[in-house]
Design a protein around this motif. Structure first.
Motif, PDB file in Angstrom:
ATOM      1  N   LEU A 149      90.448   9.044  58.200  1.00 55.02           N
ATOM      2  CA  LEU A 149      91.273   9.655  57.164  1.00 55.02           C
ATOM      3  C   LEU A 149      92.354  10.543  57.779  1.00 55.02           C
ATOM      4  O   LEU A 149      92.341  10.837  58.975  1.00 55.02           O
ATOM      5  CB  LEU A 149      90.389  10.480  56.214  1.00 55.02           C
ATOM      6  N   ASN A 150      93.235  11.023  56.918  1.00 51.88           N
ATOM      7  CA  ASN A 150      94.411  11.770  57.368  1.00 51.88           C
ATOM      8  C   ASN A 150      94.123  13.256  57.545  1.00 51.88           C
ATOM      9  O   ASN A 150      94.830  14.120  57.023  1.00 51.88           O
ATOM     10  CB  ASN A 150      95.560  11.572  56.369  1.00 51.88           C
ATOM     11  N   TRP A 151      93.059  13.550  58.308  1.00 51.34           N
ATOM     12  CA  TRP A 151      92.773  14.930  58.643  1.00 51.34           C
ATOM     13  C   TRP A 151      93.665  15.368  59.811  1.00 51.34           C
ATOM     14  O   TRP A 151      94.270  14.525  60.483  1.00 51.34           O
ATOM     15  CB  TRP A 151      91.304  15.101  59.040  1.00 51.34           C
ATOM     16  N   SER A 152      93.709  16.657  60.057  1.00 54.27           N
ATOM     17  CA  SER A 152      94.521  17.165  61.163  1.00 54.27           C
ATOM     18  C   SER A 152      93.928  16.711  62.496  1.00 54.27           C
ATOM     19  O   SER A 152      92.758  16.317  62.577  1.00 54.27           O
ATOM     20  CB  SER A 152      94.573  18.697  61.116  1.00 54.27           C
ATOM     21  N   SER A 153      94.737  16.796  63.539  1.00 51.55           N
ATOM     22  CA  SER A 153      94.264  16.372  64.857  1.00 51.55           C
ATOM     23  C   SER A 153      93.080  17.204  65.327  1.00 51.55           C
ATOM     24  O   SER A 153      92.173  16.716  66.002  1.00 51.55           O
ATOM     25  CB  SER A 153      95.410  16.461  65.880  1.00 51.55           C
ATOM     26  N   GLY A 154      93.093  18.498  64.961  1.00 49.59           N
ATOM     27  CA  GLY A 154      91.978  19.360  65.337  1.00 49.59           C
ATOM     28  C   GLY A 154      90.672  18.900  64.699  1.00 49.59           C
ATOM     29  O   GLY A 154      89.615  18.892  65.351  1.00 49.59           O
ATOM     30  N   ILE A 155      90.716  18.527  63.433  1.00 44.19           N
ATOM     31  CA  ILE A 155      89.523  18.021  62.735  1.00 44.19           C
ATOM     32  C   ILE A 155      89.078  16.708  63.375  1.00 44.19           C
ATOM     33  O   ILE A 155      87.873  16.475  63.575  1.00 44.19           O
ATOM     34  CB  ILE A 155      89.814  17.820  61.237  1.00 44.19           C
ATOM     35  N   HIS A 156      90.036  15.843  63.707  1.00 47.41           N
ATOM     36  CA  HIS A 156      89.695  14.568  64.366  1.00 47.41           C
ATOM     37  C   HIS A 156      88.975  14.822  65.693  1.00 47.41           C
ATOM     38  O   HIS A 156      88.006  14.132  66.036  1.00 47.41           O
ATOM     39  CB  HIS A 156      90.959  13.738  64.605  1.00 47.41           C
ATOM     40  N   THR A 157      89.466  15.805  66.450  1.00 48.71           N
ATOM     41  CA  THR A 157      88.842  16.121  67.737  1.00 48.71           C
ATOM     42  C   THR A 157      87.401  16.596  67.535  1.00 48.71           C
ATOM     43  O   THR A 157      86.482  16.194  68.258  1.00 48.71           O
ATOM     44  CB  THR A 157      89.655  17.206  68.461  1.00 48.71           C
ATOM     45  N   HIS A 158      87.196  17.469  66.528  1.00 42.42           N
ATOM     46  CA  HIS A 158      85.843  17.936  66.215  1.00 42.42           C
ATOM     47  C   HIS A 158      84.935  16.754  65.866  1.00 42.42           C
ATOM     48  O   HIS A 158      83.777  16.700  66.310  1.00 42.42           O
ATOM     49  CB  HIS A 158      85.878  18.917  65.036  1.00 42.42           C
ATOM     50  N   ALA A 159      85.460  15.830  65.069  1.00 39.31           N
ATOM     51  CA  ALA A 159      84.653  14.687  64.637  1.00 39.31           C
ATOM     52  C   ALA A 159      84.265  13.804  65.819  1.00 39.31           C
ATOM     53  O   ALA A 159      83.125  13.335  65.919  1.00 39.31           O
ATOM     54  CB  ALA A 159      85.412  13.876  63.589  1.00 39.31           C
ATOM     55  N   GLN A 160      85.224  13.587  66.738  1.00 37.77           N
ATOM     56  CA  GLN A 160      84.925  12.753  67.901  1.00 37.77           C
ATOM     57  C   GLN A 160      83.902  13.421  68.810  1.00 37.77           C
ATOM     58  O   GLN A 160      82.984  12.766  69.322  1.00 37.77           O
ATOM     59  CB  GLN A 160      86.212  12.464  68.684  1.00 37.77           C
ATOM     60  N   ASP A 161      84.051  14.730  68.980  1.00 36.64           N
ATOM     61  CA  ASP A 161      83.079  15.466  69.806  1.00 36.64           C
ATOM     62  C   ASP A 161      81.674  15.389  69.191  1.00 36.64           C
ATOM     63  O   ASP A 161      80.673  15.227  69.901  1.00 36.64           O
ATOM     64  CB  ASP A 161      83.491  16.935  69.933  1.00 36.64           C
ATOM     65  N   ALA A 162      81.623  15.475  67.873  1.00 35.64           N
ATOM     66  CA  ALA A 162      80.322  15.388  67.198  1.00 35.64           C
ATOM     67  C   ALA A 162      79.729  14.012  67.350  1.00 35.64           C
ATOM     68  O   ALA A 162      78.518  13.866  67.581  1.00 35.64           O
ATOM     69  CB  ALA A 162      80.496  15.738  65.715  1.00 35.64           C
ATOM     70  N   LEU A 163      80.550  12.989  67.233  1.00 34.65           N
ATOM     71  CA  LEU A 163      80.064  11.615  67.424  1.00 34.65           C
ATOM     72  C   LEU A 163      79.540  11.414  68.843  1.00 34.65           C
ATOM     73  O   LEU A 163      78.491  10.790  69.050  1.00 34.65           O
ATOM     74  CB  LEU A 163      81.187  10.611  67.148  1.00 34.65           C
ATOM     75  N   ASP A 164      80.250  11.965  69.801  1.00 36.46           N
ATOM     76  CA  ASP A 164      79.808  11.841  71.194  1.00 36.46           C
ATOM     77  C   ASP A 164      78.466  12.536  71.397  1.00 36.46           C
ATOM     78  O   ASP A 164      77.615  12.038  72.144  1.00 36.46           O
ATOM     79  CB  ASP A 164      80.861  12.447  72.122  1.00 36.46           C
ATOM     80  N   SER A 165      78.283  13.688  70.718  1.00 38.64           N
ATOM     81  CA  SER A 165      77.012  14.400  70.896  1.00 38.64           C
ATOM     82  C   SER A 165      75.861  13.653  70.226  1.00 38.64           C
ATOM     83  O   SER A 165      74.717  13.714  70.705  1.00 38.64           O
ATOM     84  CB  SER A 165      77.121  15.811  70.294  1.00 38.64           C
ATOM     85  N   LEU A 166      76.157  12.935  69.159  1.00 38.79           N
ATOM     86  CA  LEU A 166      75.108  12.135  68.524  1.00 38.79           C
ATOM     87  C   LEU A 166      74.675  10.981  69.414  1.00 38.79           C
ATOM     88  O   LEU A 166      73.536  10.523  69.353  1.00 38.79           O
ATOM     89  CB  LEU A 166      75.587  11.573  67.174  1.00 38.79           C
ATOM     90  N   GLY A 167      75.564  10.515  70.271  1.00 45.13           N
ATOM     91  CA  GLY A 167      75.224   9.414  71.145  1.00 45.13           C
ATOM     92  C   GLY A 167      74.485   9.821  72.390  1.00 45.13           C
ATOM     93  O   GLY A 167      73.983   8.979  73.140  1.00 45.13           O
ATOM     94  N   ASP A 168      74.426  11.150  72.667  1.00 48.59           N
ATOM     95  CA  ASP A 168      73.768  11.630  73.895  1.00 48.59           C
ATOM     96  C   ASP A 168      72.256  11.445  73.824  1.00 48.59           C
ATOM     97  O   ASP A 168      71.668  11.542  72.753  1.00 48.59           O
ATOM     98  CB  ASP A 168      74.103  13.114  74.110  1.00 48.59           C
TER      99      ASP A 168
END
Length: 389
Positions: free
Chosen positions: A370-389
């Motif tokens: 979705l059209n969230w800000s880049s900062g929100i996108h970065t948070h989401a990607q970091d969270a996804l990466d932590s779920l994969g750990d």
């Protein structure tokens, strides 16, 4: 050796007989004393002589004094009577002479000097007069209610009652002392009450939970009860259970009074913080934390609820966090996202990622789409990466 033991035993018997003769002599002198001032002199002599097994002598002296006290008019005699009682209560306390309980309570009732009343109250606890415990409890409850006409006098009586209940170490004394710690008294009395509480009950969980649940107690006291549990040495599991009760009460109660509302909110915030730090397995916590996020009065409470869910890190907690993000995504799709929503998303996404629960992957991927800000996108990607750990 046997001969030495016989001599030693004989010496003890002789000393005991001599002590008894001494007490008989001073009892006779006391009974013949014409004034209370004279009685005080005799009492001081016996005290300084440190005669063994003299508690019954002091108890008898107290009985005699109580009989004559109502007829005393002279200030000199009244002052002497006060000194007599203070000396006697000290000696009876040291001897733990329980039989003097009723007369010690009579001192509280009929003497006017607050220091004398205080000493007698303290002595009641020290001698273990359990039959008079309810009276001591009621004395402190009555004094807690409103400031006495003479503030210093009321504080001295309260101080005596607090120390008395500390000496009794009975759970029934906990709440009166708890209320005293937050009552109208000066700091020295309230500090003593705070110090006495853990000596009365090592684990006040049950009694303070009752304060939180019962409707008869004010919201201020409910909040203070939760704070007291948090500051106590009880087990973390107990602290969490009381926090859960407080969060429930914080949402069950309702008021339009600003101060009461402030106390309720403060109680909810502290409860949420405790639940996050101590953890809890009771599933009734989830709808309460959900309500604090959705209906909380300010962002501090809402973000606190997110933090608690994150620290619980259960699948149920992750599902709730994911549902909150889904609501935000829905608002983004409709173009009605506010600055507050953006701030909440910056707390929501890391909270979900910290749970480590895979149930959060779909909504996090939706955030990135979705059209969230880049900062929100970065948070989401970091969270996804932590779920994969």
């Amino acid at each position: 050796m046997k001969q030495f033991s016989i001599i030693l035993l004989a010496s003890f018997i002789a000393l005991a007989a001599f002590a008894e003769e001494e007490l008989d002599f001073y009892t006779n002198e006391l009974n013949n004393a014409l004034t209370v001032v004279d009685q005080l002199s005799i009492l001081r002599i016996v005290r300084d002589a440190e005669i063994e097994d003299s508690a019954s002598f002091y108890a008898s002296a107290l009985s005699r004094l109580l009989k004559v006290y109502p007829n005393i008019r002279s200030k000199v005699e009244l002052d002497a009577a006060d000194e007599c009682v203070r000396l006697i209560t000290d000696q009876l306390s040291e001897a733990q002479y329980t039989e003097a309980g009723q007369n010690l309570w009579r001192v509280v009732q009929i003497f006017s000097n607050p220091l004398v009343k205080s000493d007698a109250l303290i002595a009641l606890g020290k001698v273990g007069a359990t039959d008079l415990l309810p009276q001591v409890v009621q004395t402190l409850l009555d004094t807690n209610t409103v400031p006495t006409p003479n503030r210093v006098s009321g504080e001295r009586i309260a101080y005596g009652a607090i120390l008395s209940l500390e000496n009794y170490k009975d759970p029934s004394g906990y709440l009166p002392v708890f209320f005293a710690a937050h009552s109208w008294y000066s700091q020295w009395v309230r500090s003593q009450a705070e110090s006495s509480l853990p000596l009365i009950a090592e684990d006040p969980t049950e009694v303070l939970t009752e304060v939180i649940h019962r409707p008869g107690y004010s919201y201020t006291y409910k909040y203070l009860a939760l704070r007291s549990i948090e500051q106590s040495e009880v087990a973390d599991t107990s602290k969490a259970q009381v926090a859960l009760a407080a969060l429930y009460e914080g949402w069950r109660a309702s008021t339009h009074d600003p101060q009461r509302q402030k106390d309720l909110v403060s109680m909810r915030k502290l409860a949420i913080d405790m639940l996050g730090r101590y953890g809890i397995e009771d599933e009734t916590v989830y709808p309460l934390l959900e309500r604090s996020y959705l209906k909380g009065v300010d962002e501090e409470e809402r973000i606190g609820a997110l933090g608690a869910l994150s620290k619980l890190s259960t699948e149920e907690a992750a599902k709730l966090l994911a549902s909150f993000i889904a609501l935000m995504n829905n608002s983004q799709e409709r173009g009605i996202v506010t600055q507050r929503d953006e701030r909440l998303m910056r707390a929501l996404i890391p909270a979900l990622g910290a749970t480590g629960q895979a149930v959060g992957e779909p909504v996090l991927k939706q955030v990135i789409a979705l059209n969230w800000s880049s900062g929100i996108h970065t948070h989401a990607q970091d969270a996804l990466d932590s779920l994969g750990d």
